[in-house]
Scaffold this motif. Structure first.
Motif: not given
Length: 300
Positions: A90, A112-113, A148
């Motif tokens: 990540n 992505a998040t 992230k």
């Protein structure tokens, strides 16, 4: 917003996709086939720079899509006890791919998040005030989200990267265990909190169009508005299984059965909606793309 990359109209599109074995990566390949877009899956490991350079030399892509990453199996709690593996993919992997793409003058569309925010004093549940693209992440409850958020901050410096903040992804494939709807229908108990979510059937084709337009920067990649767990399960009952029942519990009770806290938030999708005015609200999209195609009951 654009990056002067290789996706000019005089050159046929060729996509290099990472995440072949993943859910989004697999759907991307099918979308490319249906749209007649030439594509190949990357075979290199994200953290291995030489293997990425080899992929690009062999495939000669106009755009690169990264749908590879560690979310954990069966869920993000896995990342809490596999921190180095999570960092390797990540963080190290994503940054290496972005850096290689920049060297080669290529746009990177990075899935992505948006699970890097949580409701706070300025963004309260039910107010309709969502987090914007430029807001600083405020949720570090899980190691997954922490990594992230770190990567998103660093990727801001790469003018060739398009960061798509996906949240609680949903698709019309209700048999898929990664589908948020499928997950919550199988839980013993669910919390009931309004959240921004991503309907993949509507938004993945938009991500391909974003690549064609050479869009870069951070994008809240969710349908406008929010929907709660109970609202989704009510739709599931009305459209799919009239006998379906569920039980709720609160965050304190949930905390006893999970290792890491979960993100709950509303993202402001104004930027995406402005670029793609046809984008449906979350509840409209759920009905059109998920529940209507799967409809089994006569009463809905």
């Amino acid at each position: 917003m654009g990056f002067p990359a290789n996706g000019s109209s005089d050159k046929p599109l060729k996509f290099l996709i990472y995440g072949r074995t993943g859910w989004i990566g697999g759907l991307l390949g099918k979308l490319c086939e249906s749209q007649g877009i030439d594509y190949e899956y990357g075979s290199g490991r994200l953290e291995n720079r030489i293997s990425l350079e080899s992929d690009i030399a062999n495939v000669k892509p106009t755009h690169v899509f990264n749908a590879a990453g560690v979310t954990g199996r069966p869920n993000v709690d896995w990342c809490e006890s596999h921190k180095v593996e999570t960092i390797r993919t990540n963080v190290v992997g994503t940054l290496t791919l972005a850096d290689v793409c920049r060297d080669k003058g290529l746009i990177l569309i990075n899935y992505a998040t948006g699970c890097i925010f949580e409701y706070d004093e300025a963004h309260q549940i039910g107010t309709g005030v969502g987090f914007k693209e430029e807001d600083t992440p405020n949720f570090t409850g899980s190691f997954y989200s922490k990594t992230k958020a770190m990567v998103e901050e660093l990727l801001k410096n790469y003018e060739n990267v398009c960061t798509l903040r996906v949240r609680m992804p949903i698709s019309s494939d209700l048999a898929n265990p990664r589908n948020f709807i499928t997950k919550i229908t199988r839980y013993d108990k669910v919390v009931n909190i309004p959240n921004s979510m991503t309907i993949l059937d509507e938004l993945l084709p938009i991500s391909i169009e974003m690549g064609k337009r050479n869009l870069t920067g951070i994008w809240n990649f969710t349908n406008p508005g929010v929907v709660s767990h109970n609202e989704i399960l009510e739709m599931y009952r009305d459209y799919i299984d009239p006998n379906f029942t569920w039980k709720n519990f609160n965050l304190e009770e949930q905390a006893k059965v999970i290792v890491a806290p979960r993100s709950n938030n509303e993202l402001d999708a104004t930027k995406l909606k402005t670029e793609f005015p046809e984008l449906l609200s979350i509840k409209e999209s759920l009905i059109k793309y998920v529940f209507e195609p799967n409809k089994k009951t006569g009463g809905a």
